[in-house]
Design a protein around this motif. Structure first.
Motif, PDB file in Angstrom:
ATOM      1  N   ARG A  63       3.681 -11.808 -33.535  1.00 27.23           N
ATOM      2  CA  ARG A  63       3.986 -13.200 -33.911  1.00 27.23           C
ATOM      3  C   ARG A  63       2.710 -13.987 -34.177  1.00 27.23           C
ATOM      4  O   ARG A  63       2.622 -14.729 -35.163  1.00 27.23           O
ATOM      5  CB  ARG A  63       4.804 -13.889 -32.820  1.00 27.23           C
ATOM      6  CG  ARG A  63       6.293 -13.644 -32.917  1.00 27.23           C
ATOM      7  CD  ARG A  63       7.085 -14.598 -32.048  1.00 27.23           C
ATOM      8  NE  ARG A  63       6.777 -14.461 -30.637  1.00 27.23           N
ATOM      9  CZ  ARG A  63       7.325 -13.561 -29.829  1.00 27.23           C
ATOM     10  NH1 ARG A  63       8.207 -12.704 -30.296  1.00 27.23           N
ATOM     11  NH2 ARG A  63       6.989 -13.517 -28.555  1.00 27.23           N
ATOM     12  N   ALA A  64       1.719 -13.829 -33.312  1.00 24.21           N
ATOM     13  CA  ALA A  64       0.454 -14.560 -33.480  1.00 24.21           C
ATOM     14  C   ALA A  64      -0.256 -14.153 -34.765  1.00 24.21           C
ATOM     15  O   ALA A  64      -0.875 -14.995 -35.431  1.00 24.21           O
ATOM     16  CB  ALA A  64      -0.447 -14.328 -32.270  1.00 24.21           C
ATOM     17  N   SER A  65      -0.153 -12.881 -35.144  1.00 25.07           N
ATOM     18  CA  SER A  65      -0.833 -12.413 -36.363  1.00 25.07           C
ATOM     19  C   SER A  65      -0.299 -13.117 -37.604  1.00 25.07           C
ATOM     20  O   SER A  65      -1.026 -13.319 -38.571  1.00 25.07           O
ATOM     21  CB  SER A  65      -0.684 -10.899 -36.526  1.00 25.07           C
ATOM     22  OG  SER A  65       0.620 -10.552 -36.970  1.00 25.07           O
ATOM     23  N   GLN A  67       0.246 -16.090 -37.986  1.00 27.81           N
ATOM     24  CA  GLN A  67      -0.383 -17.399 -38.128  1.00 27.81           C
ATOM     25  C   GLN A  67      -1.823 -17.318 -38.635  1.00 27.81           C
ATOM     26  O   GLN A  67      -2.420 -18.342 -38.953  1.00 27.81           O
ATOM     27  CB  GLN A  67      -0.353 -18.138 -36.785  1.00 27.81           C
ATOM     28  CG  GLN A  67       1.048 -18.312 -36.218  1.00 27.81           C
ATOM     29  CD  GLN A  67       2.030 -18.907 -37.218  1.00 27.81           C
ATOM     30  OE1 GLN A  67       1.738 -19.908 -37.863  1.00 27.81           O
ATOM     31  NE2 GLN A  67       3.187 -18.280 -37.363  1.00 27.81           N
ATOM     32  N   GLN A  72      -1.389 -15.218 -43.726  1.00 29.46           N
ATOM     33  CA  GLN A  72      -0.637 -16.206 -44.507  1.00 29.46           C
ATOM     34  C   GLN A  72      -0.976 -16.080 -45.993  1.00 29.46           C
ATOM     35  O   GLN A  72      -0.090 -16.113 -46.841  1.00 29.46           O
ATOM     36  CB  GLN A  72      -0.958 -17.626 -44.015  1.00 29.46           C
ATOM     37  CG  GLN A  72      -0.350 -17.958 -42.685  1.00 29.46           C
ATOM     38  CD  GLN A  72       1.149 -18.145 -42.772  1.00 29.46           C
ATOM     39  OE1 GLN A  72       1.646 -18.775 -43.694  1.00 29.46           O
ATOM     40  NE2 GLN A  72       1.863 -17.594 -41.814  1.00 29.46           N
TER      41      GLN A  72
END
Length: 100
Positions: A63-65, A67, A72
């Motif tokens: 999940r953090a990746s 961002q 992106q």
């Protein structure tokens, strides 16, 4: 526990090879973010589909990746190559005969 994300990406007609080239560009940031494996594949039986298998240190790392600015940007650059057909599975890995 290790987190797996295994899925399919539909490529726009005639764009599969471009999508594969995009997805397989070297990224040390993924490893730094907790990605243990990111494999991209194709099948002659499904010429407009790209298969992706990911292993992560955790669901949170995955999940953090998403961002990261580089991730992106990569997602945005891939959008024109995609048909919008997606599938797959996400699960927690509980074991393997290859590891103790």
């Amino acid at each position: 526990m290790t987190y797996a994300n295994v899925g399919t990406l539909g490529a726009a007609p005639g764009c599969r090879d471009d999508l594969v080239a995009h997805l397989t560009q070297r990224s040390t940031e993924l490893a730094d973010a907790g990605c243990l494996l990111y494999e991209v594949g194709v099948s002659d039986d499904q010429p407009d589909t790209v298969f992706v298998s990911e292993l992560w240190t955790s669901a949170e790392a995955h999940r953090a990746s998403l961002q990261l600015p580089s991730v992106q940007g990569s997602i945005e650059a891939a959008r024109p190559l995609l048909s919008g057909d997606f599938g797959g599975f996400r699960f927690t890995v509980v074991g393997s005969p290859l590891r103790g």
